[in-house]
Motif scaffolding. Structure first.
Motif, PDB file in Angstrom:
ATOM      1  N   TRP A 172       0.861  -1.177   0.000  1.00  0.00           N
ATOM      2  CA  TRP A 172       0.000   0.000   0.000  1.00  0.00           C
ATOM      3  C   TRP A 172       0.908   1.242   0.000  1.00  0.00           C
ATOM      4  O   TRP A 172       0.755   2.165   0.772  1.00  0.00           O
ATOM      5  N   GLU A 180       0.580   3.728   3.149  1.00  0.00           N
ATOM      6  CA  GLU A 180      -0.691   3.702   3.877  1.00  0.00           C
ATOM      7  C   GLU A 180      -0.695   2.486   4.800  1.00  0.00           C
ATOM      8  O   GLU A 180      -0.403   1.364   4.368  1.00  0.00           O
ATOM      9  N   ARG A 181      -0.985   2.736   6.051  1.00  0.00           N
ATOM     10  CA  ARG A 181      -0.989   1.673   7.074  1.00  0.00           C
ATOM     11  C   ARG A 181       0.366   0.974   7.176  1.00  0.00           C
ATOM     12  O   ARG A 181       0.440  -0.224   7.462  1.00  0.00           O
ATOM     13  N   ASN A 221      -0.076   1.346  -3.950  1.00  0.00           N
ATOM     14  CA  ASN A 221      -1.291   1.319  -3.129  1.00  0.00           C
ATOM     15  C   ASN A 221      -2.557   1.038  -3.951  1.00  0.00           C
ATOM     16  O   ASN A 221      -2.718   1.588  -5.045  1.00  0.00           O
ATOM     17  N   VAL A 222      -3.457   0.258  -3.374  1.00  0.00           N
ATOM     18  CA  VAL A 222      -4.766   0.039  -4.029  1.00  0.00           C
ATOM     19  C   VAL A 222      -5.548   1.343  -4.159  1.00  0.00           C
ATOM     20  O   VAL A 222      -6.389   1.482  -5.038  1.00  0.00           O
ATOM     21  N   ASN A 223      -5.274   2.274  -3.258  1.00  0.00           N
ATOM     22  CA  ASN A 223      -5.819   3.622  -3.454  1.00  0.00           C
ATOM     23  C   ASN A 223      -4.895   4.281  -4.472  1.00  0.00           C
ATOM     24  O   ASN A 223      -3.999   5.034  -4.135  1.00  0.00           O
ATOM     25  N   LYS A 300      -9.138  -1.602  -6.839  1.00  0.00           N
ATOM     26  CA  LYS A 300     -10.095  -1.240  -5.790  1.00  0.00           C
ATOM     27  C   LYS A 300     -11.054  -0.260  -6.455  1.00  0.00           C
ATOM     28  O   LYS A 300     -10.659   0.849  -6.817  1.00  0.00           O
ATOM     29  N   GLU A 304     -14.786   2.922  -0.752  1.00  0.00           N
ATOM     30  CA  GLU A 304     -14.240   4.037   0.014  1.00  0.00           C
ATOM     31  C   GLU A 304     -13.976   5.253  -0.872  1.00  0.00           C
ATOM     32  O   GLU A 304     -12.916   5.874  -0.807  1.00  0.00           O
ATOM     33  N   ARG A 337     -10.934  -6.383  -6.258  1.00  0.00           N
ATOM     34  CA  ARG A 337     -11.217  -6.503  -4.821  1.00  0.00           C
ATOM     35  C   ARG A 337     -12.714  -6.459  -4.505  1.00  0.00           C
ATOM     36  O   ARG A 337     -13.472  -5.697  -5.116  1.00  0.00           O
ATOM     37  N   PHE A 339     -13.715  -5.633  -1.497  1.00  0.00           N
ATOM     38  CA  PHE A 339     -13.816  -4.811  -0.281  1.00  0.00           C
ATOM     39  C   PHE A 339     -14.699  -3.606  -0.587  1.00  0.00           C
ATOM     40  O   PHE A 339     -14.220  -2.542  -0.937  1.00  0.00           O
ATOM     41  N   LYS A 372     -11.043 -10.060   1.431  1.00  0.00           N
ATOM     42  CA  LYS A 372     -10.371 -10.023   2.740  1.00  0.00           C
ATOM     43  C   LYS A 372     -10.832 -11.216   3.579  1.00  0.00           C
ATOM     44  O   LYS A 372     -11.959 -11.691   3.411  1.00  0.00           O
ATOM     45  N   ASP A 377     -12.970  -5.862   8.225  1.00  0.00           N
ATOM     46  CA  ASP A 377     -11.706  -5.259   7.819  1.00  0.00           C
ATOM     47  C   ASP A 377     -10.544  -5.634   8.729  1.00  0.00           C
ATOM     48  O   ASP A 377     -10.120  -4.806   9.540  1.00  0.00           O
ATOM     49  N   GLU A 399      -7.271 -12.241   0.780  1.00  0.00           N
ATOM     50  CA  GLU A 399      -6.375 -11.110   1.066  1.00  0.00           C
ATOM     51  C   GLU A 399      -6.175 -11.080   2.576  1.00  0.00           C
ATOM     52  O   GLU A 399      -7.127 -10.919   3.336  1.00  0.00           O
ATOM     53  N   GLU A 405      -2.557  -3.182  10.996  1.00  0.00           N
ATOM     54  CA  GLU A 405      -3.333  -1.946  11.127  1.00  0.00           C
ATOM     55  C   GLU A 405      -4.175  -1.914  12.400  1.00  0.00           C
ATOM     56  O   GLU A 405      -4.301  -0.868  13.034  1.00  0.00           O
ATOM     57  N   TYR A 406      -4.744  -3.049  12.736  1.00  0.00           N
ATOM     58  CA  TYR A 406      -5.653  -3.097  13.891  1.00  0.00           C
ATOM     59  C   TYR A 406      -5.104  -3.942  15.034  1.00  0.00           C
ATOM     60  O   TYR A 406      -5.842  -4.274  15.956  1.00  0.00           O
ATOM     61  N   HIS A 540      -6.507   4.197  13.846  1.00  0.00           N
ATOM     62  CA  HIS A 540      -6.756   2.771  14.101  1.00  0.00           C
ATOM     63  C   HIS A 540      -5.792   2.154  15.116  1.00  0.00           C
ATOM     64  O   HIS A 540      -5.513   0.969  15.044  1.00  0.00           O
TER      65      HIS A 540
HETATM   66  O1  GCW Z   1      -9.903  -0.247   6.159  1.00  0.00           O
HETATM   67  C1  GCW Z   1      -9.230   0.189   5.173  1.00  0.00           C
HETATM   68  C2  GCW Z   1      -7.902   0.789   5.553  1.00  0.00           C
HETATM   69  C3  GCW Z   1      -7.497   1.617   4.384  1.00  0.00           C
HETATM   70  C4  GCW Z   1      -7.346   0.682   3.185  1.00  0.00           C
HETATM   71  C5  GCW Z   1      -8.658  -0.068   2.972  1.00  0.00           C
HETATM   72  C6  GCW Z   1      -8.589  -1.061   1.845  1.00  0.00           C
HETATM   73  C7  GCW Z   1      -5.880   0.949   1.344  1.00  0.00           C
HETATM   74  O2  GCW Z   1      -8.029   1.538   6.711  1.00  0.00           O
HETATM   75  O3  GCW Z   1      -6.304   2.266   4.685  1.00  0.00           O
HETATM   76  O4  GCW Z   1      -6.994   1.392   2.039  1.00  0.00           O
HETATM   77  O5  GCW Z   1      -9.003  -0.735   4.132  1.00  0.00           O
HETATM   78  O6  GCW Z   1      -8.334  -2.216   2.126  1.00  0.00           O
HETATM   79  O7  GCW Z   1      -8.792  -0.692   0.709  1.00  0.00           O
END
Ligand code: GCW
Length: 713
Positions: A172, A180-181, A221-223, A300, A304, A337, A339, A372, A377, A399, A405-406, A540
């Motif tokens: 990411w 990210e994360r 990153n997927v974003n 993705k 989001e 994805r 998600f 996932k 998440d 995935e 992250e958590y 988080h």
């Molecule tokens: O919950 C979220 C994370 C994001 C992440 C997203 C995802 C990359 O907090 O940071 O973005 O999952 O998996 O797309």
């Protein structure tokens, strides 16, 4: 001569401890290349390489170097076989073929990347495969076994095939170097220096991944920003691809669905618009002209806030298939994805299933849907996503999140092997009993066109790669289980500890226990009995079950998940609530639906239970919370105290660094316990029974804590 020897010993005497103390973690699981004592007599004198090739050459070097380190003697490459030798070459090689004639291995079916390690007679060992990558994996496996297991009489008889064809890391990592994360420093991919400057770390990264069987990596990153698809960036990616290729690793990119519009200047990015389809075809062609073995895209979309086919009234299948068609002529794949969730879609845990099930069977054959492990998440504990096994005509790839992250970032020791094992072995009951997640995703149950798995990487520029020395184990176990989803968390912990720190059995036995208990400890002090999403907004990290942000999406706030009130706590996902249970196959749905039979670990995931509801532990819900949070703190303390006893087994630097992190973990376990118990107490109105330690903080004081991300990157 004698003088020389004395001088030599003196130098050794001065340098050795220095070497011992100089461990930084940079060498990952190659930090302790020492032979398992029982294998002292199993050391080949020479290595014979049959054939030629770039990857074979790397396999040879790794074998020679690895053996030398393990045996502490120079090993020679030889042309002629003798006793005490290893032969390394493809199965089709004449010599190997002849030697295997008398064994069954001549006809054994090997998958791509699979390998055989076989001793024809004592001390003549063959490492063979049908592709060069298989030879490299075979070499790493041979060294691993020689180092960590007792090989009886030097008899080798191993056949290994990977569980998944595509075994990928997902980074990411953003193009500006942030992650990210990510909790281990900035990205190892230095886009600003590329293509001119090639960091030597790319090669180390390639070797580390190859040693555990990872064969693909998504660099960004997927974003994703559209920018990654500019020629400038593709040329940068090519340089990384060139370094990774000889190690059997392909590169992939995350793409932004709106790229045709944003980058290509088209009117829209509608997947049914011929101009858009053509744009992707041209782009893909361009990529392959620069990176001929490019792996494919990760997407993705409509998640989001990111763009996707639904922006044009199209489906995920429409979007994925358009990309798949562009990639197909070149052998590339699309990882799409699942998600997805939006604030007005009802119970978030149900949404991926609701959106993707109707599309089952509609995806092109080079598309795989990336799901996932759980329906929300990456929480410390979730049930499996109900999609596993349910989509029978579409390949799914798990995935997993390696970066925590958590689960305490890279500050808490938390070995994810147990989480992964729990996930793989969970029975979906789709297609009857005995259809575990592992089997429904690795081709054992469904006839899949693709099998794949992804892990969200925890790698950064930190000296030790992962921020916490023990976080390296999570990268390691992901690779090992992606290779073999039947491996147990315990055996992987055992081999990792030996390779990373020490093969002294006293150390390994004790630290194995610590690793094996660590994830459950985190569950206990963060989110026991099925609670989830109690962490602070955005970062988080710490506990903020009370968190309210004016105007924020409800499903990004803890109260959406814990639903604590004066009557009880938990999310009613049973048939009287959101009926998320109905998305599981029958026996599971029934088991989860009834609070009497629902596993205690998931009780508050599926039920809103009264504070005085008696669980099968004999404790009611409130007391169970008190018990679990206290237990989590105790377990964190236990981990720290066992580590204290390990000082003589570990180099000074790593010992102290882990020690400091464990002290933080204990402190923060208490923070979690106090925050959650004190907050939920405002609803339960019950005392914490005397047998449990009392909170040391005040709720108001905890609510005021401001979290500073800077210290955690
Ligand atoms: O919950 C979220 C994370 C994001 C992440 C997203 C995802 C990359 O907090 O940071 O973005 O999952 O998996 O797309």
């Amino acid at each position: 001569m004698k003088q020389k020897k004395t001088l030599f010993s003196l130098i050794l005497f001065i340098c050795l401890p220095a070497l011992f103390f100089a461990q930084t973690g940079k060498d990952l699981w190659f930090s302790n290349m020492k032979l398992e004592t029982n294998n002292k007599n199993h050391c080949p004198k020479s290595v014979i390489i049959l054939g030629e090739g770039t990857t074979l050459n790397i396999a040879k070097q790794e074998l020679l170097n690895g053996l030398e380190l393990l045996i502490q003697k120079e090993i020679k490459e030889s042309k002629k076989s003798s006793s005490d030798c290893i032969l390394l070459g493809l199965r089709k090689d004449k010599k190997i073929n002849k030697l295997l004639k008398s064994s069954d291995y001549i006809n054994t079916k090997l998958k791509n990347d699979g390998f055989i390690i076989y001793s024809i007679d004592k001390n003549v060992i063959i490492i063979t495969a049908d592709n060069e990558e298989g030879l490299l994996y075979g070499v790493f496996h041979y060294l691993r076994v020689l180092q960590t297991q007792n090989v009886q009489n030097n008899q080798w008889d191993i056949v290994e095939n990977p569980s998944y064809e595509y075994r990928l890391l997902n980074h990411w990592d953003n193009l500006d170097g942030t992650v990210e994360r990510g909790y281990a420093g900035r990205s190892i991919f230095k886009w600003d220096e590329l293509p001119e400057k090639v960091s030597p770390q790319y090669k180390e990264y390639a070797k580390a991944n190859a040693s555990i069987g990872i064969n693909g990596t998504v660099l960004n990153n997927v974003n994703a920003t559209p920018q990654v698809l500019t020629v400038e960036y593709i040329k940068k990616a090519k340089v990384i691809a060139d370094v990774l290729r000889p190690y059997g690793i392909k590169v992939y990119l995350s793409v932004n669905f709106s790229s045709p519009k944003e980058l290509g200047g088209l009117e829209d990015s509608d997947p049914l618009n011929p101009a858009v389809r053509q744009w992707w075809k041209d782009k893909v062609k361009e990529i392959y002209s620069i990176i001929p073995d490019f792996g494919g895209f990760l997407v993705k979309a409509n998640s989001e806030g990111l763009p996707g086919p639904q922006d044009y009234g199209r489906t995920h299948a429409d979007g994925a298939n358009m990309l798949a068609e562009a990639l197909e002529p070149f052998g590339g794949i699309v990882m799409w994805r699942a998600f997805v969730y939006n604030s007005n879609g009802g119970d978030r845990a149900k949404q991926a299933y609701d959106e993707f099930m109707p599309l089952d069977g509609q995806f092109h054959k080079n598309v795989i849907v990336q799901v996932k492990n759980g329906p929300i998440d990456f929480q410390p504990r979730e049930p499996i996503s109900p999609l596993f096994g349910a989509m029978k005509k579409t390949p799914l790839m798990p995935e997993l999140q390696i970066t925590k992250e958590y689960l305490g970032f890279s500050d808490h020791l938390c070995y994810l092997g147990t989480l992964f094992e729990e996930f793989f072995s969970e029975d979906t009951y789709q297609n009857g009993k005995g259809t575990s997640v592992a089997k429904t995703t690795d081709g054992n149950v469904f006839n899949q066109s693709i099998t794949a798995i992804a892990g969200v990487a925890n790698i950064g520029l930190d000296e030790n790669w992962c921020g916490h020395h023990f976080a390296q184990a999570n990268w390691y176990v992901f690779g090992r289980m992606a290779w073999n989803n039947q491996l147990s968390a315990k055996e992987v912990a055992n081999e990792w500890l030996q390779q990373t720190f020490s093969n002294d059995s006293k150390f390994v036995r004790k630290m194995e226990v610590v690793m094996m208990m660590s994830r459950e400890a985190v569950v206990n002090y963060m989110t026991p009995i099925g609670l989830h999403h109690l962490m602070g907004w955005d970062h988080h990290y710490g506990p903020e079950p009370w968190c309210v942000i004016p105007g924020a999406r409800a499903d990004w706030l803890p109260s959406y998940y814990h639903k604590a009130d004066s009557l009880g706590i938990g999310f009613n996902r049973s048939s009287t609530g959101s009926n998320a249970v109905g998305q599981y196959a029958k026996p599971l749905a029934e088991l989860y639906n009834n609070p009497e039979t629902c596993p205690r670990e998931l009780a508050l995931w599926f039920h809103h239970l009264p504070w005085d509801y008696k669980l099968n532990t004999g404790r009611d819900v409130w007391e169970e919370l008190c018990y679990r949070y206290s237990l989590g703190v105790k377990q964190a303390r236990k981990m720290a105290s066992v580590w204290e006893q390990m000082e003589s087994h570990v180099d000074d630097k790593r010992f102290k660094e882990v020690q400091a992190k464990l002290a933080t973990q204990v402190k923060e376990a208490i923070w979690w316990r106090d925050a959650c118990l004190l907050y939920f107490q405002t609803f339960s109105q019950r005392d914490i029974p005397d047998k449990y330690e009392k909170p040391i903080h005040k709720l108001e004081e905890l609510k005021k804590l401001e979290f500073d991300m800077k210290h955690h990157n």
